[in-house]
Design an enzyme around this catalytic site. Structure first.
Site, PDB file in Angstrom:
ATOM      1  N   SER A  61       0.815  -1.209   0.000  1.00  0.00           N
ATOM      2  CA  SER A  61       0.000   0.000   0.000  1.00  0.00           C
ATOM      3  C   SER A  61       0.855   1.268   0.000  1.00  0.00           C
ATOM      4  CB  SER A  61      -0.919   0.016   1.215  1.00  0.00           C
ATOM      5  OG  SER A  61      -1.593  -1.203   1.340  1.00  0.00           O
ATOM      6  N   GLN A  62       0.199   2.363  -0.342  1.00  0.00           N
ATOM      7  CA  GLN A  62       0.839   3.678  -0.338  1.00  0.00           C
ATOM      8  C   GLN A  62       1.158   4.067   1.115  1.00  0.00           C
ATOM      9  OE1 GLN A  62      -1.687   6.472  -2.303  1.00  0.00           O
ATOM     10  NE2 GLN A  62      -0.407   8.235  -1.813  1.00  0.00           N
TER      11      GLN A  62
END
Ligand code: SAH
Length: 213
Positions: A61-62
Site C-alpha cells: 500500500s501507499q
C-alpha cells in the site's frame, strides 16, 4: 537497497503533510525500512509515496494510506491486533512497533512465507503469520482489540465484526473492487457498532478461499 537520511526525512515530511501526525505512528514508520518490503524492479522506489507491485499480482500500500489507517486504528501497547492481507508485511511490521502482538493472514502462502522471512531477518518477534482466507478471522485468538483489513470487501465481514472486543476498533476499506472505496472505522459498543467514514481509498479486493501460489 539503502537510502540516505535526506530521503528518509523527506519521506516523513510527506507523511506529515498528508495528515499522518500521530507521533507514535510516525516513529514506527521511521523504524520500519520500507525497502525491506519492496523487492526487485521497484526497490529503488521504496521511499516514494505510492503503492508498488509485489509478488502474486498484489501491491504494497501507499505509505501515507498505511499511516492514516494505522493512525485511525489508535493502537496501544497492550493491544492484540489482527491484520487481514499480509501482502509484503510492511503494515504488519509497523503495527508490531505499536502493539503487543500482531496476527497477520494472507491467502497467498508465498507472500506469507516471504513476510515471515523478513520479520525473522529483522528480529521482529511479536508477529504471527498464517495462510488462510482471512475473512473468517481467527477464532483461536479472538477477541481482538484492533482489526485492520487491507483488502476491500463490499461490507465488513460478519466474523470480523464478531471477533472485535467490545470497545475495539476495526479499520477497513469497503466498496466494489473496481471503484473508489470508502475507508471506514467500526467501533464495537456494548450494544452494537458505530460506523465512521474516513476518506476514499483504492485497495485490491478481499477474495474468497486460498490463492494458487
Ligand atoms: N498490508 C499489505 C498490503 C496488502 S495488499 C502490505 O503492507 O504490504 C492486500 C492483500 O490482501 C493481498 O496480499 C491479498 O492476497 C490479500 N487478501 C485478499 N483477500 C484475502 C483474504 N480473503 N484473506 C487473506 N488475505 C487476503
Amino acid at each position: 537497497m539503502t537510502f540516505d537520511a535526506a530521503t528518509k526525512m523527506q519521506f516523513l515530511y510527506q507523511l506529515r503533510s498528508k495528515g499522518v501526525t500521530d507521533t507514535r505512528v510516525l516513529t514506527a514508520m521511521e523504524q520500519v525500512d520500507r525497502a525491506d518490503y519492496v523487492k526487485g524492479t521497484f526497490a529503488d522506489r521504496a521511499y516514494e509515496d505510492m503503492p508498488l507491485p509485489i509478488a502474486c499480482g498484489q501491491t504494497i500500500s501507499q505509505p501515507s494510506v498505511v499511516g492514516l489507517m494505522t493512525q485511525a486504528l489508535q493502537v496501544s501497547p497492550r493491544d492484540k491486533v489482527l491484520e487481514i492481507g499480509t501482502g509484503s508485511g510492511y503494515q504488519a511490521a509497523i503495527l508490531s512497533k505499536l502493539a503487543r502482538r500482531v496476527y497477520t493472514v494472507d491467502r497467498y502462502r508465498r507472500l506469507v512465507h516471504a513476510a515471515r522471512a523478513t520479520f525473522e531477518a529483522k528480529d521482529i518477534t511479536n508477529i504471527t503469520t498464517f495462510t488462510a482466507d482471512g475473512s473468517h478471522g481467527f477464532t483461536e485468538q479472538a477477541p481482538f482489540d484492533r482489526i485492520l483489513v487491507t483488502a476491500a470487501a463490499e461490507d465488513p465481514p460478519g466474523p470480523l465484526l464478531a471477533q472485535l472486543r467490545v470497545g475495539g476498533i476495526m479499520v477497513l476499506p469497503v466498496g466494489q473492487s473496481d471503484a473508489v472505496q470508502s475507508l471506514i472505522r467500526v467501533t464495537r459498543l456494548e450494544t452494537g457498532y458505530d460506523y465512521d467514514e474516513l476518506r476514499s481509498v483504492r485497495f485490491v479486493p478481499l477474495l474468497e478461499g486460498l490463492g494458487q501460489e
